[in-house]
Design a protein around this motif. Sequence first.
Motif, PDB file in Angstrom:
ATOM      1  N   LEU A 143       0.826  -1.202   0.000  1.00 33.24           N
ATOM      2  CA  LEU A 143       0.000   0.000   0.000  1.00 33.24           C
ATOM      3  C   LEU A 143       0.859   1.250   0.000  1.00 33.24           C
ATOM      4  O   LEU A 143       0.646   2.188  -0.786  1.00 33.24           O
ATOM      5  CB  LEU A 143      -0.916  -0.037   1.233  1.00 33.24           C
ATOM      6  CG  LEU A 143      -1.584   1.254   1.685  1.00 33.24           C
ATOM      7  CD1 LEU A 143      -2.597   1.697   0.655  1.00 33.24           C
ATOM      8  CD2 LEU A 143      -2.226   1.078   3.045  1.00 33.24           C
ATOM      9  N   TRP A 144       1.854   1.301   0.883  1.00 27.56           N
ATOM     10  CA  TRP A 144       2.784   2.429   1.024  1.00 27.56           C
ATOM     11  C   TRP A 144       3.776   2.094   2.120  1.00 27.56           C
ATOM     12  O   TRP A 144       3.409   1.512   3.148  1.00 27.56           O
ATOM     13  CB  TRP A 144       2.022   3.704   1.426  1.00 27.56           C
ATOM     14  CG  TRP A 144       2.898   4.885   1.734  1.00 27.56           C
ATOM     15  CD1 TRP A 144       3.385   5.805   0.845  1.00 27.56           C
ATOM     16  CD2 TRP A 144       3.415   5.282   3.015  1.00 27.56           C
ATOM     17  NE1 TRP A 144       4.169   6.738   1.481  1.00 27.56           N
ATOM     18  CE2 TRP A 144       4.196   6.447   2.827  1.00 27.56           C
ATOM     19  CE3 TRP A 144       3.285   4.770   4.306  1.00 27.56           C
ATOM     20  CZ2 TRP A 144       4.845   7.095   3.864  1.00 27.56           C
ATOM     21  CZ3 TRP A 144       3.943   5.410   5.340  1.00 27.56           C
ATOM     22  CH2 TRP A 144       4.703   6.561   5.125  1.00 27.56           C
ATOM     23  N   GLY A 145       5.029   2.428   1.891  1.00 29.17           N
ATOM     24  CA  GLY A 145       6.026   2.341   2.956  1.00 29.17           C
ATOM     25  C   GLY A 145       6.072   1.018   3.698  1.00 29.17           C
ATOM     26  O   GLY A 145       6.185   1.005   4.918  1.00 29.17           O
ATOM     27  N   GLY A 146       5.999  -0.089   2.983  1.00 30.88           N
ATOM     28  CA  GLY A 146       6.078  -1.405   3.613  1.00 30.88           C
ATOM     29  C   GLY A 146       4.772  -1.962   4.118  1.00 30.88           C
ATOM     30  O   GLY A 146       4.723  -3.097   4.605  1.00 30.88           O
ATOM     31  N   ILE A 147       3.669  -1.212   4.036  1.00 33.96           N
ATOM     32  CA  ILE A 147       2.358  -1.696   4.487  1.00 33.96           C
ATOM     33  C   ILE A 147       1.792  -2.627   3.427  1.00 33.96           C
ATOM     34  O   ILE A 147       1.528  -2.206   2.291  1.00 33.96           O
ATOM     35  CB  ILE A 147       1.391  -0.535   4.738  1.00 33.96           C
ATOM     36  CG1 ILE A 147       1.952   0.406   5.807  1.00 33.96           C
ATOM     37  CG2 ILE A 147       0.021  -1.048   5.142  1.00 33.96           C
ATOM     38  CD1 ILE A 147       1.130   1.664   5.989  1.00 33.96           C
ATOM     39  N   ALA A 148       1.600  -3.889   3.775  1.00 35.67           N
ATOM     40  CA  ALA A 148       1.152  -4.894   2.809  1.00 35.67           C
ATOM     41  C   ALA A 148      -0.287  -5.319   3.090  1.00 35.67           C
ATOM     42  O   ALA A 148      -0.696  -5.430   4.251  1.00 35.67           O
ATOM     43  CB  ALA A 148       2.069  -6.112   2.841  1.00 35.67           C
ATOM     44  N   ARG A 186      -6.157   9.039   1.203  1.00 32.63           N
ATOM     45  CA  ARG A 186      -6.569   9.897   0.089  1.00 32.63           C
ATOM     46  C   ARG A 186      -5.606   9.778  -1.080  1.00 32.63           C
ATOM     47  O   ARG A 186      -6.017   9.577  -2.237  1.00 32.63           O
ATOM     48  CB  ARG A 186      -6.635  11.352   0.568  1.00 32.63           C
ATOM     49  CG  ARG A 186      -6.712  12.412  -0.525  1.00 32.63           C
ATOM     50  CD  ARG A 186      -6.368  13.768   0.078  1.00 32.63           C
ATOM     51  NE  ARG A 186      -6.419  14.877  -0.865  1.00 32.63           N
ATOM     52  CZ  ARG A 186      -5.387  15.276  -1.601  1.00 32.63           C
ATOM     53  NH1 ARG A 186      -4.238  14.627  -1.521  1.00 32.63           N
ATOM     54  NH2 ARG A 186      -5.512  16.320  -2.419  1.00 32.63           N
ATOM     55  N   ASN A 187      -4.311   9.905  -0.788  1.00 31.81           N
ATOM     56  CA  ASN A 187      -3.322   9.857  -1.857  1.00 31.81           C
ATOM     57  C   ASN A 187      -3.269   8.494  -2.527  1.00 31.81           C
ATOM     58  O   ASN A 187      -3.066   8.388  -3.739  1.00 31.81           O
ATOM     59  CB  ASN A 187      -1.949  10.239  -1.313  1.00 31.81           C
ATOM     60  CG  ASN A 187      -1.802  11.742  -1.102  1.00 31.81           C
ATOM     61  OD1 ASN A 187      -2.796  12.456  -0.937  1.00 31.81           O
ATOM     62  ND2 ASN A 187      -0.578  12.225  -1.103  1.00 31.81           N
ATOM     63  N   GLN A 188      -3.440   7.423  -1.729  1.00 38.24           N
ATOM     64  CA  GLN A 188      -3.416   6.096  -2.328  1.00 38.24           C
ATOM     65  C   GLN A 188      -4.566   5.930  -3.316  1.00 38.24           C
ATOM     66  O   GLN A 188      -4.364   5.431  -4.427  1.00 38.24           O
ATOM     67  CB  GLN A 188      -3.506   5.029  -1.224  1.00 38.24           C
ATOM     68  CG  GLN A 188      -3.252   3.604  -1.712  1.00 38.24           C
ATOM     69  CD  GLN A 188      -4.398   3.017  -2.511  1.00 38.24           C
ATOM     70  OE1 GLN A 188      -5.545   3.048  -2.063  1.00 38.24           O
ATOM     71  NE2 GLN A 188      -4.112   2.486  -3.685  1.00 38.24           N
ATOM     72  N   VAL A 189      -5.743   6.342  -2.933  1.00 39.69           N
ATOM     73  CA  VAL A 189      -6.900   6.203  -3.817  1.00 39.69           C
ATOM     74  C   VAL A 189      -6.689   7.002  -5.104  1.00 39.69           C
ATOM     75  O   VAL A 189      -7.091   6.568  -6.193  1.00 39.69           O
ATOM     76  CB  VAL A 189      -8.183   6.653  -3.086  1.00 39.69           C
ATOM     77  CG1 VAL A 189      -9.350   6.767  -4.060  1.00 39.69           C
ATOM     78  CG2 VAL A 189      -8.524   5.664  -1.971  1.00 39.69           C
ATOM     79  N   PRO A 194      -6.842   2.211  -6.998  1.00 36.49           N
ATOM     80  CA  PRO A 194      -7.612   2.573  -5.795  1.00 36.49           C
ATOM     81  C   PRO A 194      -7.994   1.352  -4.968  1.00 36.49           C
ATOM     82  O   PRO A 194      -8.497   0.357  -5.492  1.00 36.49           O
ATOM     83  CB  PRO A 194      -8.864   3.255  -6.374  1.00 36.49           C
ATOM     84  CG  PRO A 194      -8.473   3.698  -7.735  1.00 36.49           C
ATOM     85  CD  PRO A 194      -7.491   2.678  -8.237  1.00 36.49           C
ATOM     86  N   LEU A 195      -7.732   1.438  -3.677  1.00 35.37           N
ATOM     87  CA  LEU A 195      -8.168   0.430  -2.715  1.00 35.37           C
ATOM     88  C   LEU A 195      -9.283   1.021  -1.865  1.00 35.37           C
ATOM     89  O   LEU A 195      -9.398   2.239  -1.726  1.00 35.37           O
ATOM     90  CB  LEU A 195      -6.996   0.000  -1.821  1.00 35.37           C
ATOM     91  CG  LEU A 195      -5.796  -0.631  -2.535  1.00 35.37           C
ATOM     92  CD1 LEU A 195      -4.638  -0.805  -1.566  1.00 35.37           C
ATOM     93  CD2 LEU A 195      -6.178  -1.970  -3.158  1.00 35.37           C
TER      94      LEU A 195
END
Length: 387
Positions: A53-58, A82-85, A99-100
């Motif tokens: 997802l970001w920064g090692g978050i799986a 917000r940024n991930q979506v 988008p998740l």
Amino acid sequence: MNEPTNKASGSTEMAADAQKIMDAVRAARAVDPYTTRGWGELAGMKLPPPTILWGGIALGGTSVFFGPGGLGKSRVCLNLARNQVLGLPFAGLPTWPHPLRHLIMGTENSIHRLQGDVRKMSTKLSEEQLTTLGENIRLSTLENPDDPFISVSSPDNLARWRATLEDWPPDVLWVDPWGALLAGDSNQDEDTRSTISSIYRIMRETCPAAALNIIAHSRHGRNNIAQAVGWDSGNYGKGSKTLYDTARCVWNLAPGNEEDKSVLIGFHAKSNDAPRENPIAIRLDPETMTYDNAPEFDFDDWRQTVNRKTGSRPFSNVPTKKPLEDLHYLVLAAVEDGPLPKRLLEARVATLAKTGERRTTTLVTSALHAGIICAAANREKKRGGCK
């Protein structure tokens, strides 16, 4: 003669009844074994790479964000979702490009606070982007009396959790804060394990591959802030260390400046599914309530300041955010109008580069040795070829 026979028959029936009871007890106690695989089977499996997802978050794992109360952890994580979506990087690190679905279950922020953040974070976004956010992010808004109570210690709460996840199965479940979800004592290892197990059992029924992201409080005070980074980073969070041990990814968030509350730092304390990232520094934009990189942030100066106030040892494994060579252009800009005495030169460089005293001196010395600038003509002989 019949009496012994009746007694024997009665004993046989009692024994049979007792056996049925024992069989029923064993059946009730039957549990599934732990999942195991043979060496060859495991070696031959074709496993997809983890979705980061970001920064090692799986996806499928547990991640924790530790930070003191009032720091802005909730807003940081909302900004990250917000940024991930939208497929945008966050704090200079990429997010998963598709988008998740994010479900943010919080108990500390009112609907008015959330609305204010959401409105400002929507600034300058297109209608298409706003539609995408509306389809992929949901937040708990604490409108009913029981909404703040999400502890898995209550059967009623467990039923509401199940209904909530069935109604809108997320890819990422955010829990804010950990203490609201916890069943039992935050200092007890078994209570921590039981809580995580309980929420995961419900998640696996409706969203088996979802990530669980937990926002948790760290300990307050200068001595504890010093432990946000470096060798003692695993000791930053409050309560049982089982939460840290259970998580596959941990980010420690800490204030970057004692006076400027808009600056935060993040230290990647643990990462099991991806390489650990370098420390980050972010600054809040009050107009959009979003965070962006703070490239001028001086980690060396920060750790020296904290060390002076805590008496702790330097964090030898915390790298400087930007190499000195990347800041040489600011030294050159400082002498654009002509050479300056050393003290004035360092003062101007400190203003441009936003660096501390020691870091500024090192930066100017580095620029001199590299031939980027010359020393003042009346103090030292000019180097050939420098500007």
